[in-house]
Scaffold this motif. Structure first.
Motif, PDB file in Angstrom:
ATOM      1  N   ARG A 201     -28.168-212.136 -15.762  1.00 40.77           N
ATOM      2  CA  ARG A 201     -29.247-211.896 -16.720  1.00 40.77           C
ATOM      3  C   ARG A 201     -28.687-211.703 -18.129  1.00 40.77           C
ATOM      4  O   ARG A 201     -29.259-212.199 -19.102  1.00 40.77           O
ATOM      5  CB  ARG A 201     -30.062-210.665 -16.301  1.00 40.77           C
ATOM      6  N   THR A 202     -27.572-211.022 -18.236  1.00 41.31           N
ATOM      7  CA  THR A 202     -26.949-210.832 -19.552  1.00 41.31           C
ATOM      8  C   THR A 202     -26.548-212.173 -20.157  1.00 41.31           C
ATOM      9  O   THR A 202     -26.788-212.429 -21.346  1.00 41.31           O
ATOM     10  CB  THR A 202     -25.720-209.911 -19.435  1.00 41.31           C
TER      11      THR A 202
ATOM     12  N   LYS B 188     -32.079-205.093 -16.591  1.00 35.27           N
ATOM     13  CA  LYS B 188     -31.721-206.493 -16.363  1.00 35.27           C
ATOM     14  C   LYS B 188     -32.538-207.038 -15.191  1.00 35.27           C
ATOM     15  O   LYS B 188     -32.116-206.967 -14.034  1.00 35.27           O
ATOM     16  CB  LYS B 188     -30.223-206.641 -16.064  1.00 35.27           C
TER      17      LYS B 188
END
Length: 427
Positions: free
Chosen positions: A302-303, A346
């Motif tokens: 997700r980052t 996230k």
């Protein structure tokens, strides 16, 4: 220009957030194997007189892309899954790869590997071979013979490995230039070399510098491993003390986005490393089964997505135990749910995001691949999911059930760049 037209239930992702769904839709494909249009009515495609192949109630989706797989490790699939990365390499992986000096052994194993990529619907792949020039040539030829696309890498290694897997820098360069002369021409652009230093611990600075020069001289892509394991990262810091992070060590040798670059794993990248990845356009090959099997940790997918770093999926045979990219979608979603338990800011991956990672996002590394938008190469799978008891399910739920419950038996037809791909020979 003549066009082929295919009719089926069409599903694909233009972007990560939603599926395009065309019930009883049509796709037109030109003689170059590229999509010219997709629509729910034939008249709007300007295909008068074209023959329509009607697949009835079947699903038509983009084919799979595997951004990270080790062909010579295929025989070790599902073995020694109770070890971490470095002992796993020393005790199992390196001894198996040494066997590929024997062309007879290499042909038996590589034919099975290419066949099973086809079986699981993977039409494009980034592949590690071994240091051996002759068996790497053989693998490249088998991909050409199959009609599937691949970037095939002769591995560079000259330290911290068995003598049988170490090669002088000059030999590595000569071997690469032989393969480049044979396979980097326009004769078969679907299959070509990729510069492949195994990872920093197995390559001296001279080896890394030579790999960077090869990539620049021949404008070839690069693949390797990055920040998979904390012990590995600490080792790299000792071996390359002038580098500010693992990615910087590659960057100093011209191996980090100077030509198209894919790095596998990227489980523990710091902020500086992620910023460098984004700036250089380095792509991540997320291998969720390896995150789990080798106890490396959970990659921050997700980052990466939020920060604009490109991501695709890889099977990482044999650190991963499964060659199916459909199942990599499932594992990627599950890994992201575990990561979410520790990082509640996230959100975990959705089905459309996982599908997009496997198709359009990963496909970018091979060109205009992985979607059914006009101008994209027609890499496609025809899925007969009738035996999955799909009555009264929506098309999206049918696709989801196939991803979670289906297997290669439901894949009826496979296309790469507009050509239907027949089953490769295994012997």
């Amino acid at each position: 220009m003549m066009k082929n037209v295919y009719k089926a239930h069409i599903l694909y992702t233009k972007d990560k957030n939603r599926f395009e769904v065309l019930e009883n839709g049509y796709i037109a494909v030109d003689d170059n194997g590229c999509v010219t249009g997709v629509a729910t009515d034939l008249a709007s495609l300007d295909c008068e007189g074209a023959e329509v192949t009607d697949y009835g109630d079947r699903l038509l989706i983009p084919a799979m892309n595997d951004l990270h797989v080790h062909a010579p490790q295929y025989r070790n699939q599902g073995i020694a899954m109770d070890l971490e990365l470095l002992p796993w390499l020393q005790n199992y992986t390196f001894p198996e790869e040494m066997k590929y000096a024997d062309l007879g052994y290499a042909e038996r194993m590589y034919r099975r590997f290419v066949h099973d990529l086809w079986r699981f619907g993977t039409m494009r792949s980034c592949v590690f071979a071994t240091i051996h020039t002759d068996s790497t040539r053989l693998l490249t030829h088998l991909f050409q013979e199959s009609g599937m696309g691949a970037l095939v890498g002769k591995v560079g290694m000259n330290r911290n490995c068995p003598e049988g897997l170490s090669e002088e820098v000059e030999q590595m360069v000569q071997g690469y230039e032989t393969l480049i002369k044979e396979y980097a021409s326009s004769r078969s652009p679907l299959v070509r070399p990729i510069i492949t230093p195994r990872f920093i611990p197995s390559c001296t600075s001279e080896m890394l510098r030579a790999c960077g020069r090869l990539a620049a001289k021949y404008q070839l892509p690069v693949q390797s491993h990055l920040s998979e394991n904390k012990d590995e990262i600490a080792w790299v810091a000792e071996l390359e003390p002038e580098s500010t992070c693992y990615g910087d060590a590659y960057d100093r040798y011209g191996l980090f986005g100077q030509t198209p670059t894919v790095m596998a794993h990227c489980v523990w990248p710091g902020k500086e490393e992620r910023e460098l990845m984004k700036r250089r356009g380095v792509m991540v090959a997320h291998c969720p089964t390896s995150n789990l099997n080798l106890a490396s940790g959970l990659a921050p997918i997700r980052t990466f997505i939020e920060e604009g770093i490109s991501v695709g999926l890889g099977s990482d045979i044999s650190g991963g135990h499964d060659l199916s990219i459909f199942r990599m979608m499932v594992y990627a979603i599950q890994v992201s749910k575990m990561y979410y338990q520790q990082h509640r800011d996230k959100p975990f991956l959705t089905l459309s995001e996982a599908f997009w990672l496997a198709t359009k996002s990963a496909g970018r590394f091979f060109g205009r691949v992985g979607s059914f938008e006009p101008g994209y190469e027609f890499d496609a799978l025809v899925i007969d999911d009738s035996d999955l008891n799909h009555d009264n399910y929506s098309l999206l739920h049918r696709l989801e059930r196939f991803i979670y419950l289906g297997d290669d038996r439901q894949i009826e037809h496979r296309f790469c760049r507009g050509k239907e791909i027949a089953e490769p020979k295994t012997a």
